[in-house]
Write a protein that holds these residues in place. Structure first.
Motif, mmCIF file in Angstrom:
data_model
loop_
_atom_site.group_PDB
_atom_site.id
_atom_site.type_symbol
_atom_site.label_atom_id
_atom_site.label_comp_id
_atom_site.label_asym_id
_atom_site.label_seq_id
_atom_site.Cartn_x
_atom_site.Cartn_y
_atom_site.Cartn_z
ATOM 1 N N PHE A 63 0.847 -1.193 0.000
ATOM 2 C CA PHE A 63 0.000 0.000 0.000
ATOM 3 C C PHE A 63 0.880 1.240 0.000
ATOM 4 O O PHE A 63 1.885 1.291 0.707
ATOM 5 C CB PHE A 63 -0.913 -0.006 1.238
ATOM 6 C CG PHE A 63 -1.807 1.196 1.361
ATOM 7 C CD1 PHE A 63 -2.675 1.544 0.331
ATOM 8 C CD2 PHE A 63 -1.783 1.981 2.511
ATOM 9 C CE1 PHE A 63 -3.505 2.657 0.446
ATOM 10 C CE2 PHE A 63 -2.606 3.077 2.625
ATOM 11 C CZ PHE A 63 -3.474 3.428 1.596
ATOM 12 N N GLU A 64 0.522 2.211 -0.819
ATOM 13 C CA GLU A 64 1.265 3.470 -0.938
ATOM 14 C C GLU A 64 2.744 3.223 -1.226
ATOM 15 O O GLU A 64 3.630 3.806 -0.605
ATOM 16 C CB GLU A 64 1.083 4.324 0.317
ATOM 17 C CG GLU A 64 -0.362 4.817 0.497
ATOM 18 C CD GLU A 64 -0.539 5.710 1.707
ATOM 19 O OE1 GLU A 64 0.291 5.608 2.652
ATOM 20 O OE2 GLU A 64 -1.496 6.508 1.717
ATOM 21 N N ASP A 65 2.985 2.308 -2.155
ATOM 22 C CA ASP A 65 4.340 1.997 -2.638
ATOM 23 C C ASP A 65 5.252 1.400 -1.566
ATOM 24 O O ASP A 65 6.478 1.465 -1.673
ATOM 25 C CB ASP A 65 5.016 3.240 -3.218
ATOM 26 C CG ASP A 65 4.227 3.823 -4.386
ATOM 27 O OD1 ASP A 65 3.481 3.063 -5.027
ATOM 28 O OD2 ASP A 65 4.365 5.031 -4.646
ATOM 29 N N LYS A 66 4.666 0.787 -0.568
ATOM 30 C CA LYS A 66 5.459 0.158 0.483
ATOM 31 C C LYS A 66 4.872 -1.203 0.848
ATOM 32 O O LYS A 66 3.660 -1.406 0.763
ATOM 33 C CB LYS A 66 5.507 1.040 1.742
ATOM 34 C CG LYS A 66 6.245 2.350 1.550
ATOM 35 C CD LYS A 66 6.254 3.153 2.846
ATOM 36 C CE LYS A 66 6.967 4.488 2.663
ATOM 37 N NZ LYS A 66 6.951 5.295 3.904
ATOM 38 N N CYS A 68 3.569 -3.751 3.420
ATOM 39 C CA CYS A 68 2.954 -3.623 4.747
ATOM 40 C C CYS A 68 3.576 -4.624 5.714
ATOM 41 O O CYS A 68 3.691 -5.810 5.401
ATOM 42 C CB CYS A 68 1.451 -3.869 4.667
ATOM 43 S SG CYS A 68 0.583 -2.717 3.573
ATOM 44 N N LYS A 75 -5.276 1.831 8.257
ATOM 45 C CA LYS A 75 -4.544 1.831 6.988
ATOM 46 C C LYS A 75 -5.237 0.920 5.976
ATOM 47 O O LYS A 75 -5.355 1.260 4.793
ATOM 48 C CB LYS A 75 -3.108 1.383 7.213
ATOM 49 C CG LYS A 75 -2.239 1.489 5.974
ATOM 50 C CD LYS A 75 -0.764 1.309 6.282
ATOM 51 C CE LYS A 75 -0.434 -0.121 6.670
ATOM 52 N NZ LYS A 75 1.022 -0.343 6.798
ATOM 53 N N LYS A 78 -8.151 2.633 4.329
ATOM 54 C CA LYS A 78 -7.786 3.540 3.229
ATOM 55 C C LYS A 78 -7.445 2.744 1.972
ATOM 56 O O LYS A 78 -7.800 3.140 0.861
ATOM 57 C CB LYS A 78 -6.593 4.398 3.641
ATOM 58 C CG LYS A 78 -6.885 5.388 4.751
ATOM 59 C CD LYS A 78 -5.633 6.163 5.131
ATOM 60 C CE LYS A 78 -5.891 7.118 6.287
ATOM 61 N NZ LYS A 78 -4.654 7.835 6.694
ATOM 62 N N CYS A 79 -6.740 1.629 2.153
ATOM 63 C CA CYS A 79 -6.313 0.816 1.010
ATOM 64 C C CYS A 79 -7.513 0.241 0.254
ATOM 65 O O CYS A 79 -7.570 0.304 -0.968
ATOM 66 C CB CYS A 79 -5.409 -0.315 1.503
ATOM 67 S SG CYS A 79 -4.889 -1.472 0.217
#
Length: 325
Positions: A63-66, A68, A75, A78-79
């Motif tokens: 998620f968000e280029d990272k 988890c 979080k 949001k994903c």
């Protein structure tokens, strides 16, 4: 929260009644109700986890280029664009489902280590492998192949950037991108990257090629197969397909890749997202012929000795037998 109609329940019950085992497969609500019926009907459950569907509702842990490393509901909300209570409920159901299983199989150490259960349970590791096939004896005409969906987490742009760097040394370097699914916005980014680096003559696309043709013809057509995943790829069959075709694999050092590839022994690993290091590994494999042949030889030995259906089926059967004991 999870509407399941009576017809679906009857279908699930009929399947379970006819089998000795319940396997963890299907949509969240179907798996959950199947496990509930297990209590009533006394069936054994073998749960195979191909991603992390137990704690990560999405299954990708990215998620968000990272990648988890935790599973906070905020979080995850949001994903998945779902409410926190909905996420918490789904996580609870999936965890209960896992705890009900008599045996759990994970497809890699990374998947195993990513599973958090309320109580400790033994988890067996049995990797995914490719179907047996006979690759055509083709002398490679092209250098590098990316084989995977065109989504950001698959990292195709990392390979394109590495080809742009390598073009300075190898003006005629050739790369292929084989894909069946694509995110249109990401596909446009890839084409833009190709255009900006003047790679139109260096990069070819293979879209929606049948699996048999991809394994038997397209993979053997390339000297190297690159798996530049940014997310923790659970256990890519592309790796074993390439090994089976006697082609060298260069993969990012994430997820299940590091279970299948021993660096400098049967393949090459690089830091995920680092096009410079990937370019160095491609350069090494293309120019160091003795090393490249050794990597290919060791890959074939790995397939023959460990990563074949006979060995994997035996391991799987032993887990099923242990569930009956």
């Amino acid at each position: 929260a999870f509407p399941v109609f009576g017809e679906q329940l009857q279908k699930i019950r009929k399947i379970i009644e006819e089998k000795k085992f319940v396997t963890g497969k299907g949509k969240l609500e179907q798996r959950s109700f199947a496990l509930a019926y297990r209590k009533m009907l006394g069936k054994k459950i073998v749960l195979t986890v191909h991603g992390n569907w137990i704690n990560c509702v999405k299954g990708s842990r990215y998620f968000e280029d990272k990648i988890c490393t935790t599973y906070e509901a905020g979080k995850c909300s949001k994903c998945l664009k779902q409410s926190v209570p909905e996420i918490l409920l789904k996580q609870k159901i999936l965890n209960i489902a896992a705890m009900q299983a008599d045996q759990i199989i994970a497809v890699s150490n990374d998947v195993k280590n990513s599973i958090w259960l309320e109580k400790q349970k033994q988890i067996y590791i049995i990797p995914n492998i490719s179907s047996k096939f006979e690759a055509e004896q083709i002398i490679p005409e092209k250098d590098v192949l990316f084989d995977g969906s065109l989504h950001k987490e698959k990292g195709a742009i990392t390979m394109i950037k590495s080809i742009a760097l390598l073009k300075q040394k190898f003006p005629n370097i050739s790369a292929g991108i084989a894909f069946a699914h694509k995110d249109e916005a990401y596909f446009e980014e890839i084409k833009k990257e190709i255009l900006e680096n003047d790679l139109q003559k260096n990069v070819n696309f293979y879209e929606s090629i049948p699996n048999n043709e991809l394994r038997e013809k397209i993979i053997p057509l390339h000297e190297l197969v690159v798996l530049p995943s940014l997310w923790p790829e659970p256990c890519s069959t592309v790796i074993t397909e390439a090994m089976n075709a006697k082609r060298t694999v260069i993969a990012s050092n994430v997820g299940g890749n590091i279970d299948l590839i021993q660096h400098n022994v049967n393949g090459l690993l690089f830091d995920a997202g680092n096009e410079k290091i990937l370019a160095e590994k491609i350069d090494l494999a293309l120019t160091n012929v003795p090393l490249n042949r050794l990597l290919q030889k060791n890959s074939v030995q790995l397939i023959e000795q460990k990563l074949n259906w006979e060995k994997i089926a035996r391991k799987t059967l032993n887990v099923y037998r242990s569930a009956l004991m």
